[in-house]
Design an enzyme around this catalytic site. Structure first.
Site, mmCIF file in Angstrom:
data_model
loop_
_atom_site.group_PDB
_atom_site.id
_atom_site.type_symbol
_atom_site.label_atom_id
_atom_site.label_comp_id
_atom_site.label_asym_id
_atom_site.label_seq_id
_atom_site.Cartn_x
_atom_site.Cartn_y
_atom_site.Cartn_z
ATOM 1 N N GLU A 17 46.169 41.734 53.949
ATOM 2 C CA GLU A 17 46.152 41.803 52.476
ATOM 3 C C GLU A 17 47.382 41.092 51.907
ATOM 4 O O GLU A 17 48.486 41.223 52.444
ATOM 5 C CB GLU A 17 46.169 43.274 52.024
ATOM 6 C CG GLU A 17 46.175 43.410 50.502
ATOM 7 C CD GLU A 17 45.546 44.694 50.049
ATOM 8 O OE1 GLU A 17 44.387 44.955 50.422
ATOM 9 O OE2 GLU A 17 46.212 45.444 49.323
ATOM 10 N N TYR A 49 44.622 42.464 42.808
ATOM 11 C CA TYR A 49 44.512 42.119 41.384
ATOM 12 C C TYR A 49 45.599 42.898 40.665
ATOM 13 O O TYR A 49 45.649 44.133 40.767
ATOM 14 C CB TYR A 49 43.135 42.573 40.905
ATOM 15 C CG TYR A 49 42.720 42.110 39.537
ATOM 16 C CD1 TYR A 49 42.179 40.838 39.351
ATOM 17 C CD2 TYR A 49 42.828 42.962 38.441
ATOM 18 C CE1 TYR A 49 41.763 40.427 38.099
ATOM 19 C CE2 TYR A 49 42.409 42.550 37.186
ATOM 20 C CZ TYR A 49 41.875 41.279 37.025
ATOM 21 O OH TYR A 49 41.459 40.877 35.790
ATOM 22 N N ALA A 127 35.199 53.191 39.120
ATOM 23 C CA ALA A 127 34.853 51.943 39.816
ATOM 24 C C ALA A 127 33.340 51.768 39.972
ATOM 25 O O ALA A 127 32.841 50.637 39.965
ATOM 26 C CB ALA A 127 35.534 51.919 41.183
#
Ligand code: FAD
Length: 291
Positions: A17, A49, A127
């Protein structure tokens, strides 16, 4: 390549990541770091993000660069809670136009300003709503979601957390990535419980190598993670010596990853935090294990 396809490969895999820069001036050095990591041939790379979406352009620039230059599949993160529908739809369009095939659909953290605002005016609360919109967009995207072996900090209990996780998967999540944890037994217990609850999509465990003592407090604040005694004594002993802490943190994460592979996990995601030297050291430690 879609993450679901990556996960179908019959070998042990490691993914990394990275996070985007906050400013134009930092862009070149972050891009270099992500390229160094891409050269280690991870199974995929995820690009986070920035909370509030301020760095959304960089998320896609970095994801696209890694994919196009190195052929590494990329996963672009997208959050929704602080955004309007209009903004989210524009971001989805940009992801499609950038040729990114994988999206991590997230709510995003609640900032104090958001917490204080009128929830009835929010366009997104969870979400799962973003997952549904991604599905309804008709785009051929592979959608992932987050999950929490130690319970999401806002959840009253694990049963409820797993109930909502199931809803998110039913909305269209094809895989899940976990929050960091430092005791693998927490993951094994969690997997048992979600499978029993009928959540059957692949789960990618997320491991964070703690390479300096300051990271510990941040990690606990962010994730509420339990620190095993073995881990605490390592930080106590080596925390004041940066080189020793780095070596010990990488060894601890490597140990966690090997145990995960030994217990049937195929892909481990490393929260490598734009540190190619950490990603490379872990990759080296697993040279005869990872495909
Ligand atoms: P949700 O799935 O919406 O869950 C949030 C909470 O709401 C949980 O307690 C859940 O149980 C509850 N809930 C869900 N549905 C309902 C419902 N219908 N009714 C009532 N309660 C409900 N943040 C960033 O800003 N950028 C990133 O790139 C980023 N990447 C991440 C990657 C991973 C793998 C993880 C684990 C986290 C990441 N985060 C990122 C942090 C994430 O945004 C936060 O953890 C956030 O608080 C929750 O996001 P979520 O997508 O899990 O939310």
């Amino acid at each position: 390549m879609k993450i679901t396809e990556v996960l179908r490969q019959d070998r042990l895999l490691l993914s990394f990541e990275v996070f985007p820069p906050k400013t134009d001036t930092a862009f070149a050095s972050v891009k270099n770091a992500t390229e160094e990591m891409a050269r280690l041939r991870p199974s995929f790379m995820s690009v986070t993000y920035g909370a509030g979406g301020g760095t959304s352009r960089y998320t896609l620039d970095i994801a696209r660069n890694i994919k196009e230059r190195y052929g590494v599949p990329t996963l672009a993160h997208l959050t929704c809670v602080s955004s309007s529908k209009e903004t989210v739809h524009a971001r989805i369009r940009e992801i499609i136009d950038a040729g990114i095939e994988n999206v991590m659909a997230l709510r995003g953290d609640l900032t104090p300003e958001l917490e204080a605002s009128d929830r009835s005016k929010w366009d997104y609360r969870h979400a799962a709503e973003l997952v549904r919109e991604l599905k309804e967009s008709g785009a051929d995207l592979c959608i992932g979601g987050a999950c929490y072996p130690e319970i999401h900090p806002e959840s009253p209990n694990q049963k409820e957390d797993i109930r909502y996780l199931k809803e998110k998967v039913e909305a269209g999540c094809e895989f899940l990535t976990t929050q960091m944890f430092f005791d693998n037994n927490l993951l094994y217990n969690f997997l048992y419980k979600i499978r029993e609850a009928g959540v059957t999509v692949p789960v990618i465990p997320g491991v964070m190598p703690i390479t300096n003592a300051n990271q510990v407090a941040r990690a606990v604040k962010l994730s509420g993670s339990f620190m095993p005694v073995r881990f605490k004594s390592l930080v106590d002993k080596f925390g004041s010596s940066p080189a020793a802490m780095m070596q010990a943190g990488i060894a601890y994460a490597t140990d966690q990853i090997i145990d995960l592979y030994a217990n049937g996990i195929k892909n481990v995601h490393v929260y490598s935090m734009n540190k190619p030297e950490v990603a490379a050291a872990i990759r080296r430690n697993l040279s005869d294990i990872v495909g």
